[in-house]
Scaffold this active site. Structure first.
Site, short mmCIF file in Angstrom:
data_model
loop_
_atom_site.label_atom_id
_atom_site.label_comp_id
_atom_site.label_asym_id
_atom_site.label_seq_id
_atom_site.Cartn_x
_atom_site.Cartn_y
_atom_site.Cartn_z
N VAL A 193 -3.81 -24.53 -42.90
CA VAL A 193 -3.04 -23.76 -41.92
C VAL A 193 -2.49 -22.46 -42.51
O VAL A 193 -1.80 -21.71 -41.83
CB VAL A 193 -1.88 -24.59 -41.32
CG1 VAL A 193 -2.41 -25.76 -40.53
CG2 VAL A 193 -0.92 -25.06 -42.41
N SER A 204 5.00 -46.29 -33.82
CA SER A 204 4.70 -45.48 -32.64
C SER A 204 3.49 -45.97 -31.84
O SER A 204 3.21 -45.45 -30.77
CB SER A 204 4.46 -44.02 -33.06
OG SER A 204 3.34 -43.93 -33.90
N LYS A 229 0.95 -34.69 -32.64
CA LYS A 229 0.23 -35.63 -31.77
C LYS A 229 -0.27 -34.94 -30.50
O LYS A 229 -1.40 -35.20 -30.05
CB LYS A 229 1.16 -36.80 -31.41
CG LYS A 229 1.49 -37.69 -32.62
CD LYS A 229 2.52 -38.76 -32.25
CE LYS A 229 2.85 -39.63 -33.45
NZ LYS A 229 3.86 -40.65 -33.14
#
Length: 815
Positions: free
Chosen positions: A383, A702, A745
């Protein structure tokens, strides 16, 4: 080119023979003279001056003057650095001169001797090429030399000159005789003015003074000031010598001993090196306490034989002391707008980091002594964390050094080794400071989360001092054993994940999280940076190849699936190599990369959306997971078979995820009746819950809602919607609790082509960080209870009658 400049010492100039003034009649001076610009000196009538000539215009001038046996005009430049002076760059008064000697020193270098004849005034320039020519007016002294006052001034001048010569032992004895031998007062004033050490402007003022009495008074004033300065200097010198301490006497004697050795030819290379080292230490700008240690070590070094191993240790230590930037620092570029443009030009997006750098510059502009920030950029690979450090350095105008911490396991790598060890060196931070050459560089601490620890110590513990703003102004390296100031350094650390970084170290850094890019952002990065970079690296021009938008979109969706852009850059490089082969083979037509051409070069598509295929059968649900490489999809598959109520879990799961599966099954059994499931379905049934990609460890709470959705789908036979993914922790009471990593996500769902995302209601606050493109293209459904999840995730409502606890679905579409 070399400059026209005065050669030789003042003593040589004073001892040079002086021709009597007026050796040329006023009528013999041409109305137009070639002008030789002189810098760093003023030439007087009656003087003889050696010159070194290098400028092309001046060489052309002296060649013509020698050939035609003509006199020239010598005029002083106002600014010595002016290479091509014009009328405004020259003084208005000069000296007529004759070239008495000319020697060729090289191809473009001449040495000549000129004799001053008379004063002249420049009226105006009549020629500038190939050299200057000016219309001039001859100037004579106004007061007669026989004037009584002039005679008295001459006597005073000679007396004062004798005193000055006595105060300057470096002048030859013949200087006094020379002064006494001059009878012409104007000649005497010019001689003294030429040799007294005063600024060029004051000498030029003497030259331009036509009145003989005024000129002699002016020279008398200059000479008197010189005498007072010399008297005061000798007085100070005597006082200093009188107060010489024992240490200073030793130094004086050593210098004498050194001079004697030089005369005898016994001066060794070691002593010359030590003198050079002492000079470097003196110029290093050391703090007082460090300078004390360095001088002590230097004095000890002088007593150690050069053949001793201890000599090398001490010498290397002093080399490090002398080479470090103790006081040298670069000037910060505090132009906020310029820094913003630089950061935007180098990196697309990542607004958080850019905002923080601009904030630092703004505060630095208001508060000059601000400490450097300590930032930690956390995000998936590719990134732009590492390259961002160089961009920050460019924006701020500082030097950049990179320090890779990946795999470092020895505490001595940070603090250095003590000098008692053979081959000892300072730690990496001190080495990087020497490499930077300034005390305020941008220092990139790459892969700080990859630090190790073993029996040699814990490097992360040693970093606590380096990265603590309250301590790093006196960082103690074991090798140097003196404090070094790191407080001006701008530290930028990078990490893929925060968990491996110890808490105390993490607490000392300002954490800035960088998540993955959206499709639009990747497309912009490719167009703005990656394609041009790869074309340049493969020797291709921009007009050699064009990549269509559809081809680039195919690259993004079918050939890469990552949070960053590293794989995308590799795929673009593959396309560039294919085009380079065509050009090298003689095909010069412009290449257009179409989707078909992409498939031809890169082969079959590597990634495709498997969501619809996976969820074609009941018992399969799509979850969302956070990984160090960004977010990812997590498929959960379950099946049932005849058995005795056992639950099998596979896929390398952690304890927390196993407990989530148990809790989901218990909740399903409690809700079996309202879901139309036989309450005793486990008596003769075994359930197998599998998480694909079994080689990757998985853990965390999660996946609770996804597990319950998959189990409900299996037992009710209702398929899960293919366009829906979900995340959230499920409780036995049927509540959906918030989880972390929402941005990563959501971006993973966006990359995979998901259209609907089910999130815990209390995660709405985390939507601030989600990019606008993802918000526009995805439907977000916020839920607080598991019943709402089942209603939204399954293709049909699983409840026989809507339970009282289930309200209207809380679907929120972010447009």
């Amino acid at each position: 080119m070399s400059d026209e400049k005065k050669r030789g010492t003042a003593a040589q100039a004073m001892a040079a023979p002086m021709a009597p003034p007026g050796t040329i009649n006023k009528e013999d001076i041409p109305q137009v003279l070639p002008i030789l610009p002189l810098r760093n000196s003023v030439f007087f009538p009656g003087g003889v001056l050696p010159l070194a000539v290098g400028r092309q215009k001046t060489i052309a001038l002296i060649k013509d003057a020698v050939r035609d046996d003509q006199v020239i005009g010598v005029v002083t430049q106002r600014k010595a650095e002016e290479e091509d002076p014009g009328a405004a760059d020259l003084y208005s008064m000069g000296t007529v001169a004759r070239i008495v000697k000319l020697l060729k020193m090289g191809e473009d270098n001449y040495s000549l001797v000129v004799q001053g004849l008379a004063r002249f005034r420049v009226m105006d320039l009549v020629q500038e090429a190939p050299y200057l020519k000016a219309r001039v007016e001859a100037v004579e002294d106004k007061t007669a030399a026989e004037n009584v006052e002039v005679e008295a001034l001459g006597i005073n001048l000679k007396k004062l000159a004798r005193e000055v010569i006595e105060l300057m032992p470096e002048l030859p004895a013949a200087a006094t005789e020379l002064v006494e031998s001059i009878t012409h007062p104007g000649h005497l004033a010019d001689l003294i003015a030429a040799n007294v050490d005063v600024p060029i402007e004051e000498k030029q003022a003497v030259l331009e003074t036509i009145d003989l009495k005024a000129r002699m008074k002016l020279v008398l004033e200059l000479l008197n000031r010189k005498r007072e300065i010399l008297k005061l200097s000798n007085k100070i010198d005597s006082a200093v010598k009188g107060e010489m301490s024992k240490t200073q006497r030793e130094y004086y004697l050593r210098q004498q001993l050194k001079a004697i050795k030089e005369e005898l030819g016994e001066m060794g290379e070691e002593e010359e090196e030590l003198d050079e080292l002492a000079e470097r230490v003196k110029k290093a700008g050391l703090p007082p306490d460090v300078e004390k240690v360095a001088n002590k070590e230097l004095n000890r070094l002088k007593t150690i034989p050069a053949a001793s191993s201890e000599y090398t240790v001490a010498r290397t230590y002093l080399d490090w002391i002398a080479d470090l930037p103790w006081s040298k620092q670069s000037e910060d570029n505090l132009d906020i707008e310029n820094a913003k443009k630089t950061l935007d030009a180098d990196h697309y997006g990542i607004q958080k980091v850019k905002k923080r750098i601009l904030e630092y510059l703004a505060v630095r502009k208001l508060k000059n002594d601000m400490r450097g920030p300590i930032l930690c950029l956390v995000g998936p690979p590719g990134v732009g964390k590492t390259s961002l450090g160089q961009s920050v350095a460019r924006a701020v105008g500082r030097k950049f050094v990179r320090l890779s911490l990946g795999g470092v396991r020895d505490e001595a790598e940070i603090r250095g080794h003590r000098r008692t060890y053979v081959g000892a060196l300072p730690g990496r931070f001190i080495q990087s400071m020497k490499k930077a050459g300034t005390k305020n560089p941008v220092m990139m601490l790459d892969e700080i989360d990859k630090l190790g620890a073993d029996f040699r110590g814990d490097p992360s513990a040693a970093l606590l001092e380096v990265l603590d703003p309250e301590q790093n102004n006196s960082f103690a390296d074991h090798y140097l054993d003196v404090p070094f100031d790191l407080s001006k350094v701008m530290f930028v650390a990078t990490a893929n994940q925060l968990d491996p970084i110890p808490g105390p170290l993490r607490d000392r850094m300002e954490i800035i999280e960088l998540s993955g890019y959206t499709f639009d952002e990747k497309e912009q990065i490719a167009r703005t940076h990656l394609i041009n970079k790869q074309l340049k690296e493969h020797g291709l021009a921009v007009d050699h190849v064009t990549i269509e938008d559809k081809a680039l979109q195919l690259l993004l969706t079918a050939y890469t699936r990552e949070a960053g852009v590293r794989s995308l850059e590799r795929r673009i490089a593959d396309l560039c190599r294919a085009v380079a082969v065509d050009y090298a083979s003689g095909k010069t037509d412009k290449q257009v990369i179409t989707p078909a051409r992409v498939t031809e070069i890169l082969g079959p598509e590597r990634y495709y959306s498997e969501v619809a295929e996976r969820t074609e059968t009941p018992g399969v649900a799509t979850g969302l997971a956070w990984t160090a490489a960004g977010g990812d999809l997590l498929f959960i598959e379950c099946t049932k078979m005849s058995g005795k109520g056992g639950l099998t879990l596979t896929g390398q799961l952690g304890d927390v995820m196993k407990e989530s599966a148990q809790a989901a099954l218990s909740y399903l059994r409690a809700k079996a009746e309202v879901l139309g499931i036989n309450p005793n379905f486990l008596e003769k049934t075994d359930i197998h819950l599998h998480f694909p990609a079994g080689s990757i460890p998985k853990d965390g709470p999660s996946a609770g809602v996804t597990i319950l959705t998959a189990l409900t789908s299996l037992m009710t036979g209702i398929r899960v919607r293919a366009d829906t993914a979900m995340t959230g922790e499920a409780t036995l009471r049927g509540l959906v609790l918030p989880v972390g990593g929402i941005k990563e996500k959501v971006l993973a769902a966006h990359r995979a082509g998901i259209k609907r995302v089910i999130l815990p209601e209390r995660c709405q606050k985390d939507m601030v960080d989600v990019p606008e493109q993802a918000k526009k293209e995805l439907e977000f459904i916020f839920v607080s209870k598991m019943d709402e999840v089942l209603v939204q995730a399954l293709e049909t409502n699983p409840f026989k009658a809507p339970p009282a606890s289930v309200e209207e679905p809380k679907a929120e579409v972010r447009a």
